[in-house]
Scaffold this motif. Structure first.
Motif, PDB file in Angstrom:
ATOM      1  N   PHE A 271       0.801  -1.217   0.000  1.00  0.00           N
ATOM      2  CA  PHE A 271       0.000   0.000   0.000  1.00  0.00           C
ATOM      3  C   PHE A 271       0.839   1.274   0.000  1.00  0.00           C
ATOM      4  CE2 PHE A 271      -2.823  -3.329   1.332  1.00  0.00           C
ATOM      5  CZ  PHE A 271      -3.987  -3.047   0.625  1.00  0.00           C
ATOM      6  N   GLY A 272       2.145   1.156  -0.067  1.00  0.00           N
ATOM      7  CA  GLY A 272       3.000   2.329  -0.192  1.00  0.00           C
ATOM      8  C   GLY A 272       3.050   2.796  -1.634  1.00  0.00           C
ATOM      9  N   LEU A 273       2.691   4.042  -1.878  1.00  0.00           N
ATOM     10  CA  LEU A 273       2.596   4.562  -3.245  1.00  0.00           C
ATOM     11  C   LEU A 273       3.930   5.121  -3.749  1.00  0.00           C
ATOM     12  CD1 LEU A 273      -0.816   6.474  -2.935  1.00  0.00           C
ATOM     13  CD2 LEU A 273      -0.414   4.162  -3.853  1.00  0.00           C
ATOM     14  N   THR A 274       4.549   5.958  -2.928  1.00  0.00           N
ATOM     15  CA  THR A 274       5.817   6.597  -3.285  1.00  0.00           C
ATOM     16  C   THR A 274       6.308   7.326  -2.040  1.00  0.00           C
ATOM     17  OG1 THR A 274       6.931   8.102  -4.846  1.00  0.00           O
ATOM     18  CG2 THR A 274       4.729   8.727  -4.131  1.00  0.00           C
ATOM     19  N   ALA A 275       7.345   8.103  -2.174  1.00  0.00           N
ATOM     20  CA  ALA A 275       7.841   8.935  -1.083  1.00  0.00           C
ATOM     21  C   ALA A 275       8.434  10.202  -1.679  1.00  0.00           C
ATOM     22  CB  ALA A 275       8.887   8.193  -0.261  1.00  0.00           C
ATOM     23  N   THR A 276       8.489  11.248  -0.877  1.00  0.00           N
ATOM     24  CA  THR A 276       9.084  12.503  -1.325  1.00  0.00           C
ATOM     25  C   THR A 276       9.983  13.055  -0.227  1.00  0.00           C
ATOM     26  OG1 THR A 276       7.387  13.993  -0.426  1.00  0.00           O
ATOM     27  CG2 THR A 276       6.967  13.026  -2.597  1.00  0.00           C
ATOM     28  N   GLY A 277      10.865  13.954  -0.614  1.00  0.00           N
ATOM     29  CA  GLY A 277      11.704  14.615   0.380  1.00  0.00           C
ATOM     30  C   GLY A 277      13.127  14.780  -0.103  1.00  0.00           C
ATOM     31  N   PRO A 278      13.997  15.289   0.779  1.00  0.00           N
ATOM     32  CA  PRO A 278      15.390  15.517   0.396  1.00  0.00           C
ATOM     33  C   PRO A 278      16.145  14.224   0.138  1.00  0.00           C
ATOM     34  CG  PRO A 278      14.786  16.813   2.331  1.00  0.00           C
ATOM     35  CD  PRO A 278      13.670  15.843   2.098  1.00  0.00           C
ATOM     36  N   ASP A 279      17.167  14.349  -0.679  1.00  0.00           N
ATOM     37  CA  ASP A 279      18.144  13.272  -0.839  1.00  0.00           C
ATOM     38  C   ASP A 279      19.195  13.477   0.250  1.00  0.00           C
ATOM     39  OD1 ASP A 279      20.100  11.500  -1.544  1.00  0.00           O
ATOM     40  OD2 ASP A 279      20.479  12.343  -3.530  1.00  0.00           O
ATOM     41  N   PHE A 280      18.930  12.952   1.439  1.00  0.00           N
ATOM     42  CA  PHE A 280      19.809  13.207   2.578  1.00  0.00           C
ATOM     43  C   PHE A 280      21.189  12.588   2.381  1.00  0.00           C
ATOM     44  CE2 PHE A 280      15.725  14.065   4.637  1.00  0.00           C
ATOM     45  CZ  PHE A 280      16.029  15.243   5.292  1.00  0.00           C
ATOM     46  N   GLY A 304      16.439  22.619  -3.777  1.00  0.00           N
ATOM     47  CA  GLY A 304      15.085  22.205  -4.123  1.00  0.00           C
ATOM     48  C   GLY A 304      15.071  21.233  -5.286  1.00  0.00           C
ATOM     49  N   LEU A 305      13.916  21.134  -5.937  1.00  0.00           N
ATOM     50  CA  LEU A 305      13.772  20.214  -7.067  1.00  0.00           C
ATOM     51  C   LEU A 305      14.754  20.544  -8.186  1.00  0.00           C
ATOM     52  CD1 LEU A 305       9.890  19.841  -7.458  1.00  0.00           C
ATOM     53  CD2 LEU A 305      11.497  18.049  -6.776  1.00  0.00           C
ATOM     54  N   ALA A 306      14.977  21.820  -8.415  1.00  0.00           N
ATOM     55  CA  ALA A 306      15.847  22.220  -9.518  1.00  0.00           C
ATOM     56  C   ALA A 306      17.281  21.740  -9.328  1.00  0.00           C
ATOM     57  CB  ALA A 306      15.821  23.737  -9.689  1.00  0.00           C
ATOM     58  N   ASP A 307      17.687  21.568  -8.071  1.00  0.00           N
ATOM     59  CA  ASP A 307      19.040  21.109  -7.770  1.00  0.00           C
ATOM     60  C   ASP A 307      19.131  19.585  -7.710  1.00  0.00           C
ATOM     61  OD1 ASP A 307      19.993  23.877  -7.040  1.00  0.00           O
ATOM     62  OD2 ASP A 307      18.450  23.602  -5.527  1.00  0.00           O
ATOM     63  N   GLY A 308      17.979  18.916  -7.735  1.00  0.00           N
ATOM     64  CA  GLY A 308      17.967  17.474  -7.579  1.00  0.00           C
ATOM     65  C   GLY A 308      18.140  17.026  -6.139  1.00  0.00           C
ATOM     66  N   ALA A 309      18.130  17.986  -5.202  1.00  0.00           N
ATOM     67  CA  ALA A 309      18.375  17.656  -3.797  1.00  0.00           C
ATOM     68  C   ALA A 309      17.103  17.269  -3.059  1.00  0.00           C
ATOM     69  CB  ALA A 309      19.042  18.826  -3.093  1.00  0.00           C
ATOM     70  N   VAL A 310      15.941  17.645  -3.579  1.00  0.00           N
ATOM     71  CA  VAL A 310      14.684  17.067  -3.118  1.00  0.00           C
ATOM     72  C   VAL A 310      14.035  16.410  -4.324  1.00  0.00           C
ATOM     73  CG1 VAL A 310      14.352  18.734  -1.265  1.00  0.00           C
ATOM     74  CG2 VAL A 310      13.310  19.168  -3.478  1.00  0.00           C
ATOM     75  N   ARG A 311      13.246  15.373  -4.053  1.00  0.00           N
ATOM     76  CA  ARG A 311      12.746  14.601  -5.193  1.00  0.00           C
ATOM     77  C   ARG A 311      11.544  13.762  -4.783  1.00  0.00           C
ATOM     78  NH1 ARG A 311      15.085  11.745  -1.148  1.00  0.00           N
ATOM     79  NH2 ARG A 311      16.396   9.988  -1.702  1.00  0.00           N
ATOM     80  N   ILE A 312      10.887  13.229  -5.803  1.00  0.00           N
ATOM     81  CA  ILE A 312       9.914  12.189  -5.562  1.00  0.00           C
ATOM     82  C   ILE A 312      10.592  10.872  -5.903  1.00  0.00           C
ATOM     83  CG2 ILE A 312       8.851  12.348  -7.874  1.00  0.00           C
ATOM     84  CD1 ILE A 312       6.120  11.806  -6.267  1.00  0.00           C
ATOM     85  N   LEU A 313      10.473   9.920  -4.995  1.00  0.00           N
ATOM     86  CA  LEU A 313      11.163   8.644  -5.148  1.00  0.00           C
ATOM     87  C   LEU A 313      10.364   7.712  -6.047  1.00  0.00           C
ATOM     88  CD1 LEU A 313      12.208   9.877  -2.265  1.00  0.00           C
ATOM     89  CD2 LEU A 313      13.270   7.637  -2.114  1.00  0.00           C
TER      90      LEU A 313
END
Length: 355
Positions: A271-280, A304-313
């Motif tokens: 039931f896990g769809l996806t995840a989002t957040g920083p690439d720690f 942010g998203l433009a840097d690729g440092a946060v993303r949707i997994l």
């Protein structure tokens, strides 16, 4: 002061201290507030930072199947790559935050620490150790400090994409958000998620709650079960180590979950769809690499998203349709090009619960 002016002295101090690191840290903290482990040792190399010491001070468990596990993995890999000594210190008692940071600062060249509860300790300790460089993860100082980098993320941008997934897939027209504790980092997840849901359909209700714990899976499960039982059919959770219980609730209730920061698929496979957040992991590597190259930058570093440092997994392709995934990708590109402006945590007060 330029790092090259003190690097040699630092290396000698670090080498002398490492033999008794665990005992020293525990002694400095009164014995009960920290757990210390050696994360890695240098190998022979031409690296200019070989033999220098990096220490990560965490206020939550590092095997949390979440943020810290990911961050520590990046920290260990990066320090090994540049041949630095590395140590991880886990704090369990807030009264030891400042004393532990003071202790490790005296024998570390680079210190990582985590999240808003550590702000006060950093503000008191860092100015006394001008030759040590600090990286404060996902938190803002009240005023800049010359030797402190504030590593800050636009989690609201990636959680906006989570909101699109939830908005497109809800059948109850009622979705939920669970946060670990009330702080600006978690608020950014909520604000972005809320905005993404409402972009799909303004009439979808978004309920939210803060669990009040960073590492309490039982409490996370309780909160998730309550929310599911109140008619929510998709939860977006940003609950750190508490999230393990949210995974369990989703699987047992057979209702959907969007996680934060780490790949949800092995943790909630049905039931896990996806995840989002920083690439720690990537963020830790970036900071270590900057330091090793002599390019350490103090002050606020925002990614942010433009840097690729946060993303949707990665999505669970069995659950999330290609059509929904395409809509998410389109929104992602619009955020990157600026045509979608995602609100940040400053607007959290405008959100009404379950409205």
């Amino acid at each position: 002061m330029a790092r090259t002016q003190y690097r040699g002295a630092r290396r000698r101090l670090a080498a002398a201290a490492l033999a008794s690191t665990a005992a020293l840290v525990l002694s400095a903290c009164g014995g009960g507030g920290a757990q210390t482990q050696a994360a890695g040792s240098p190998t022979e190399s031409g690296s200019s930072v070989a033999g220098e010491t990096a220490t990560l001070v965490s206020i939550q468990p590092v095997n949390d199947k979440g943020v810290m596990q990911d961050f520590v993995a990046g920290f260990e890999a990066a320090t090994k790559e540049v041949n630095m000594e590395s140590n991880v210190v886990v704090l369990t008692d807030p009264s030891t935050y400042e004393s532990t940071l003071e202790s490790v600062s005296g024998r570390s060249d680079l210190v990582f620490t985590t999240f808003p509860p550590m702000i006060q300790a950093v503000e008191k300790v860092a100015p006394k150790h001008e030759d040590t460089r600090y990286v404060l993860l996902d938190a803002r100082l009240s005023e800049p400090i010359d030797n402190v980098q504030e590593l800050f993320f636009r989690e609201n941008e990636s959680s906006y994409l989570a909101g699109i997934v939830a908005g497109e897939m809800t059948e109850a027209n009622k979705v939920g958000f669970l946060g670990a504790i009330k702080q600006d980092v978690i608020d950014r997840y909520l604000v972005g998620f809320h905005a993404g849901v409402k972009s799909v359909d303004p009439d979808i209700k978004v309920c939210f709650a803060y669990v009040g714990a960073l590492n309490d899976p039982a409490l996370g499960k309780q909160f998730a079960n309550t929310m599911y039982n109140q008619g929510v059919d998709i939860i977006h959770a940003a609950t750190a180590g508490t999230q393990v219980g949210v995974y369990q609730a989703a699987e047992e209730q057979e209702k959907f979950l969007i996680s934060a920061d780490v790949d949800v698929r092995p943790l909630a496979p049905n039931f896990g769809l996806t995840a989002t957040g920083p690439d720690f992991s990537g963020a830790a590597k970036l900071a270590v690499e900057q330091y090793a190259a002599g390019d350490f930058e103090s002050g606020l570093q925002v990614y942010g998203l433009a840097d690729g440092a946060v993303r949707i997994l990665p999505f669970n392709d069995d659950l999330v349709s290609a059509e929904v995934q395409q809509k998410v990708e389109e929104a992602k590109q619009q955020i990157i090009d600026g045509s979608i402006k995602v609100p940040d945590d400053k607007s959290v007060g405008d959100i009404k619960n379950c409205a």
